[in-house]
Design a protein around this motif. Structure first.
Motif, mmCIF file in Angstrom:
data_model
loop_
_atom_site.group_PDB
_atom_site.id
_atom_site.type_symbol
_atom_site.label_atom_id
_atom_site.label_comp_id
_atom_site.label_asym_id
_atom_site.label_seq_id
_atom_site.Cartn_x
_atom_site.Cartn_y
_atom_site.Cartn_z
ATOM 1 N N UNK A 118 0.865 -1.178 0.000
ATOM 2 C CA UNK A 118 0.000 0.000 0.000
ATOM 3 C C UNK A 118 0.899 1.225 0.000
ATOM 4 N N UNK A 119 0.595 2.117 -0.904
ATOM 5 C CA UNK A 119 1.485 3.225 -1.203
ATOM 6 C C UNK A 119 0.945 4.528 -0.643
ATOM 7 N N UNK B 202 4.730 4.754 9.375
ATOM 8 C CA UNK B 202 5.450 4.928 8.110
ATOM 9 C C UNK B 202 4.500 5.036 6.921
ATOM 10 N N UNK B 203 5.022 5.611 5.854
ATOM 11 C CA UNK B 203 4.175 5.890 4.702
ATOM 12 C C UNK B 203 3.938 4.723 3.770
ATOM 13 N N UNK B 204 4.620 3.589 3.935
ATOM 14 C CA UNK B 204 4.437 2.429 3.077
ATOM 15 C C UNK B 204 4.078 1.226 3.935
ATOM 16 N N UNK B 205 3.193 0.376 3.416
ATOM 17 C CA UNK B 205 2.854 -0.853 4.140
ATOM 18 C C UNK B 205 3.093 -2.031 3.198
ATOM 19 N N UNK B 206 4.051 -2.852 3.562
ATOM 20 C CA UNK B 206 4.391 -4.035 2.765
ATOM 21 C C UNK B 206 3.682 -5.247 3.345
ATOM 22 N N UNK B 207 2.770 -5.820 2.581
ATOM 23 C CA UNK B 207 2.043 -7.006 3.036
ATOM 24 C C UNK B 207 2.873 -8.261 2.807
ATOM 25 N N UNK C 182 8.847 2.029 6.399
ATOM 26 C CA UNK C 182 8.032 0.930 5.894
ATOM 27 C C UNK C 182 7.394 0.234 7.086
ATOM 28 N N UNK C 183 6.108 -0.014 7.004
ATOM 29 C CA UNK C 183 5.422 -0.842 7.989
ATOM 30 C C UNK C 183 5.237 -2.233 7.397
ATOM 31 N N UNK C 184 5.449 -3.241 8.214
ATOM 32 C CA UNK C 184 5.167 -4.627 7.868
ATOM 33 C C UNK C 184 4.325 -5.190 9.003
#
Length: 332
Positions: A113-114, A125-130, A148-150
């Motif tokens: 998600x960007x 954080x501004x990015x979420x990596x699934x 980055x959020x995970x």
């Protein structure tokens, strides 16, 4: 000139408000107001800068974007918006660039998600990596807020080039150049691990995170081919071009199921974004079958369960009224 007009004009001059003087004073006042407003407008612009457009500058293979209640194929030169969900297929490589020369690269079978790299929402954080592969360059500076959020953790204070691979629940991070900080988001956790240039972090649900001085051979062998090179910037090629999405279409529940059933901090946003989809029987039934995984959807699907109980009006007999003559009358 009529008599009434002459009377009005002369009376204005008698009061000291001649037409030329009036307009001169009006102009002075307007100039003063503009001079006062200009610094305030500059301060407002500094406080709320315009969001940077994210442009797809390289696309090899196929990728899709879910935006709102629609999805479409990614095209080279297309602008991506905040909150877009980008999904790449097998053997896909996708590069996104920003005006400030920040960039990120999605590898194969990745979902992200960007949001703009310089933005934070609720201090996240501004990015979420699934899951999947992500490589990015973060700019140094306390005001950039890049990260980055995970699931379960954040990678914060990114300065330099970072490579991340998340598969199932195993996360590896390589600080290729620069530094970052890994933060465990588990309740009451105090774990925060600094990553310095060249560090390689491994985390797994069944073991404590550990840092070693070089990446593993397995990681190097699995690294997407495009990640091995430093690619030149291509932002200027598309900065003045508008590439619009084509063939927008709907998406199925299975295509967004990992997001709907994700951790609470990420999945709750989709209640507002996708609530119109409950009009579709398949989407609604799928939500209903897995309600234990996303209980925030229950009030949307079953609002009657959350209505306040009906108030039962108490019935009390009305008192008898005694007349002035001493007789008792029933008000009924």
């Amino acid at each position: 000139m009529s008599g009434s007009t002459r009377t009005t004009f002369h009376s204005s001059r008698r009061r000291g408000h001649s037409a030329p003087g009036y307009f001169l004073r009006l102009g002075v006042v307007c100039c003063f107001v503009l001079l006062m407003i200009r610094p305030l407008a500059g301060q407002a612009a500094q406080a709320a800068p315009a969001l940077q457009p994210a442009i797809v500058t390289i696309l090899q293979g196929k990728a899709t974007v879910i935006r709102g209640i629609s999805q479409f194929d990614v095209l080279e030169g297309m602008r991506l918006l905040a909150d877009d969900i980008v999904k790449t297929e097998e053997d896909t490589f996708l590069r996104v660039e920003y005006a400030d020369q920040s960039w990120l690269e999605l590898g194969p079978q990745t979902e992200l998600q960007l949001r703009p790299l310089t933005s934070r929402r609720a201090k996240r954080p501004g990015l979420y990596l699934l899951h999947g592969w992500l490589k990015l360059e973060g700019k140094p500076g306390a005001d950039t807020g890049q990260g980055i959020a995970v699931p379960g953790a954040d990678l914060a204070d990114i300065s330099g080039v970072l490579v991340v691979h998340l598969e199932t629940q195993s996360l590896v991070v390589f600080a290729e150049k620069g530094a970052a900080r890994w933060v465990d988001r588990a309740p009451h956790s105090a774990n925060a691990i600094p990553l310095r240039n060249g560090d390689f972090l491994l985390t797994d649900p069944n073991s404590a995170p550990k840092v070693q001085s070089r990446p593993t051979a397995q990681f190097v062998a699995a690294l997407p081919r495009a990640y091995r090179d430093t690619l030149p910037a291509r932002y200027s090629i598309y900065a003045n071009k508008i590439v619009s999405p084509k063939e927008e279409r709907s998406f199925s529940y299975s295509e967004v199921e990992p997001w709907v059933n994700g951790e609470p901090t990420i999945r709750r946003q989709f209640v507002a974004t996708w609530r119109r989809r409950i009009r579709e029987v398949d989407f609604r039934d799928s939500l209903d079958r897995q309600m234990q995984l996303h209980p925030e959807w229950d009030p949307v699907l079953h609002p009657e369960k959350y209505e306040p109980p009906a108030q039962v009006e108490a019935t009390h007999p009305k008192p008898l009224i005694q007349s002035s003559a001493g007789s008792v009358s029933d008000p009924r």
